[in-house]
Design an enzyme around this catalytic site. Structure first.
Site, PDB file in Angstrom:
ATOM      1  CG  HIS A 191      68.192  19.182  25.111  1.00 55.14           C
ATOM      2  ND1 HIS A 191      67.010  19.553  24.530  1.00 55.14           N
ATOM      3  CD2 HIS A 191      68.896  18.521  24.165  1.00 55.14           C
ATOM      4  CE1 HIS A 191      67.024  19.163  23.263  1.00 55.14           C
ATOM      5  NE2 HIS A 191      68.156  18.538  23.026  1.00 55.14           N
ATOM      6  CD  GLU A 433      66.111  16.438  14.336  1.00 48.82           C
ATOM      7  OE1 GLU A 433      66.077  16.042  15.499  1.00 48.82           O
ATOM      8  OE2 GLU A 433      66.991  17.218  13.920  1.00 48.82           O
ATOM      9  CG  ASP A 457      63.305  17.359  17.893  1.00 47.36           C
ATOM     10  OD1 ASP A 457      62.555  17.906  18.736  1.00 47.36           O
ATOM     11  OD2 ASP A 457      64.507  17.631  17.794  1.00 47.36           O
ATOM     12  CB  CYS A 504      71.396   9.832  16.771  1.00 53.79           C
ATOM     13  SG  CYS A 504      70.634  11.152  15.831  1.00 53.79           S
TER      14      CYS A 504
HETATM   15  C1  PEP Z   1      66.483  13.915  18.216  1.00 60.23           C
HETATM   16  O1  PEP Z   1      65.660  14.816  18.027  1.00 60.23           O
HETATM   17  O2  PEP Z   1      66.177  12.697  18.271  1.00 60.23           O
HETATM   18  C2  PEP Z   1      67.894  14.239  18.437  1.00 60.23           C
HETATM   19  C3  PEP Z   1      68.804  13.288  18.549  1.00 60.23           C
HETATM   20  O3  PEP Z   1      68.225  15.555  18.539  1.00 60.23           O
HETATM   21  P1  PEP Z   1      68.038  16.415  19.891  1.00 60.23           P
HETATM   22  O4  PEP Z   1      67.645  15.469  20.988  1.00 60.23           O
HETATM   23  O5  PEP Z   1      69.321  17.096  20.160  1.00 60.23           O
HETATM   24  O6  PEP Z   1      66.938  17.352  19.516  1.00 60.23           O
HETATM   25 MG    MG Z   2      66.334  16.808  17.555  1.00 56.29          MG
END
Ligand code: PEP
Ligand code: MG
Length: 580
Positions: A191, A433, A457, A504
């Protein structure tokens, strides 16, 4: 001059001075005191206990509102320990007998209690040793007047160097002053990486030991495009990088010319290119980079702030402001994806041995319908101010999805009962995911209006590789045949049920992956706004037939390495982009 190689996570170049953001370490002083000073030390102890108690009470208040009393019960236990007469007696006895400063005595007493607990067979009691340690550290911090430093207070332009940054550090830092980031740990989809890209801050993570090489004030160059950090660069290197920086800006400006043009292949297939955001302030960048909408608004970043969860009203204002400022473009708000790696400061009630597989996202929401429904109400109320879509993260199966949809319907009925206006036809979608969701995407697709693949994920769970762990980053591979096969399965299943599929996860903004994703049939790609123009350029330079041919070739390959080499060669031959 020292050159360190890490993982490139956010493109661009930063040249400036380091600010080393270190976990606070302090040494405990040890000195003898006279018999007269014993009373004085005992008073200092009481005063520090009182202040530590006030600190814990404040934390209880903040976290109770957010997570309920059950989850922060450990704080009540800390309060009891803090005021335990036996504990006080031991400290006072030791002070009298040993005549040493109270910080040192406290350390000794805490060590003795912890050792005693450690010798017990009861696991629960043994673990209380950590609580004793925690409580005594809190008192010692008060005795030594140690205050927590925050990156929000940074007042000079700096490159932040740290062992690790928590999402809460990254989201609250002073973005005007942080010009670059370099950390020992972390990977491409951690993150910190995602936030650095969102805030357009050049960043290199996974440098292993940069905190050992750098001190606050050292000159640094962060090359987020190549994944390099140069410590104490010489004049020649600095000059070279200022030239590269000028080239970089020129390239960015050229790309922005594409803003008004659609992401359309040469043979006429339109792809929706959307943006991922974490906080409402990013909308400016979404517009500046010509996004078709917001494909992922990670709403949990409203929650990952110190002190408390946002109220329904605060959430409503945030969602409304995003919906209004994109002027009719669609905004997909994802319900809170808390837990896992996205923890909340002061909310260490979530004490799990396996948080990534634990109480996170919709699992958290289903067990806390009060928090979840407040968010749904805020979203529904905001829907009259723009083009809203609601998306649920981490769905692992149909029962979970149905429970979530029931809660959504209940919330709608409650609002209707109170005559609160909202759009009754908001498109509802899920993120895929988790492999179980990918394999049952044919079943899940029947219940929703759209699907978005969360590869960050999905890759983590498919290959069993922690997305944050730089040591095994070499295994975290979007081109793993298993991942590509899963993506194909999801796209085919959803298209068969007549619903669009987006992506995404960070893979959607990977320049080497764009052709593959178009060839696999994705309808929408959502990414950090800065990558949109470059991806658009690629889409505009290919045809569907070419992309499908690439997919046909790579799907027959047996390893990610083979696919990676092929894609780099293909891109080198057919495309023209600055690779990052
Ligand atoms: C993902 O897991 O691809 C996603 C977009 O969610 P995050 O990165 O917030 O876990
Ligand atoms: Mg995710």
């Amino acid at each position: 001059m020292e050159q360190l190689k890490g993982i490139m996570v956010s493109p661009g170049i930063a040249i400036g001075r380091a600010y080393v953001y270190a976990e606070q370490k302090y040494s405990i002083p040890r000195y003898d005191i006279s018999a007269d000073q014993v009373i004085y030390e005992a008073e200092r102890f009481l005063d520090a206990v009182q202040k530590a108690g006030a600190e814990i009470e404040a934390l209880i208040k903040e976290t109770s509102a957010a997570v309920g009393d059950g989850e922060n019960s450990f704080l009540n236990a800390h309060l009891l320990m803090l005021n335990d007469p036996e504990f006080h007696e031991r400290v006072n006895e030791n002070l009298k007998q040993n005549k040493q400063n109270v910080e040192w005595i406290l350390l000794k007493v805490a060590g003795e209690i912890a050792a005693k607990l450690d010798s017990l067979t009861d696991e629960y009691l043994r673990e209380r040793g950590d609580d004793i340690y925690d409580v005594s550290q809190r008192i010692i911090s008060q005795l030594l007047c140690i205050q927590k430093i925050s990156l929000a207070d940074l007042d000079e332009e700096s490159i932040v160097v740290a062992h690790n940054l928590l999402p809460s550090d990254a989201v609250t830092m002073n973005k005007q002053k942080v010009i670059g980031i370099a950390t020992d740990v972390g990977g491409k989809t951690s993150h910190t990486a995602i936030l650095a890209r969102s805030f357009e801050i050049p960043a290199v993570l996974g440098l292993s030991n940069i905190t050992q090489y750098v001190q606050t004030g050292d000159e640094l160059i962060v090359d987020g495009t190549k994944g390099l950090v140069i410590v104490k660069p010489d004049k020649r290197e600095i000059k070279k990088y200022y030239n590269t920086l000028a080239e970089w800006h020129k390239h960015e400006l050229q790309l922005l010319n594409l803003n008004k043009l659609p992401a359309e292949t040469r043979d006429g297939k339109m792809i929706s290119l959307e943006a991922n955001i974490e906080i409402p302030e990013e909308v400016e960048s979404v517009i500046a980079h010509g996004a078709d909408g917001i494909g992922l608004y990670r709403s949990e970043f409203l929650f990952i702030r110190p002190n408390r969860f946002p109220t329904e009203e605060e959430q409503f204002q945030a969602y409304r402001s995003v919906l209004e400022s994109v002027k009719g473009k669609s905004v997909t708000i994802r319900t809170v994806d808390l837990g896992g790696d996205k923890v909340i400061p002061g909310f260490n009630g979530i004490n799990e041995s396996n948080p990534i597989l634990g109480w996170r996202a919709v699992r958290f929401c289903l067990s806390r319908p009060d928090i979840f429904k407040a968010q749904l109400r805020a979203m529904l109320r905001s829907s009259v101010y723009g083009n809203l879509k609601i998306m649920f993260p981490m769905i692992s199966g149909i029962e979970e999805l149905e429970s979530i949809l029931t809660l959504l319907e209940e919330t709608k009925d409650e609002l209707k009962g109170r005559d609160v206006p909202f759009n009754n036809d908001i498109p509802v979608g899920i993120m895929i995911e988790v492999p179980s969701a990918a394999f049952t995407s044919d079943i899940l697709a029947r219940q929703v209006d759209f699907v978005s693949i969360g590869t960050n994920d999905l890759i983590q769970y498919t290959i069993a590789v922690d997305r944050e762990n730089e040591r095994i980053a070499y295994l975290y591979e979007p081109f793993h045949p298993a991942v590509l096969r899963l993506i194909k399965l999801i796209v085919d299943n959803c298209h068969e049920k007549g619903i669009p599929v987006g992506m995404c996860g960070e893979m959607a903004g990977d320049l080497n992956a764009a052709v593959i994703l178009i060839g696999l049939g994705l309808d929408e790609l959502s990414m950090s706004p800065i990558v949109i123009p470059e991806i658009k350029k690629i889409i505009r330079s290919i045809t569907i037939a070419e992309a499908e041919e690439v997919v046909g070739t790579i799907m027959a390959m047996k390893s990610f390495r083979e696919i990676d080499i092929y894609m780099k060669q293909w891109s080198g031959k057919h495309l023209d982009f600055i690779s990052y």
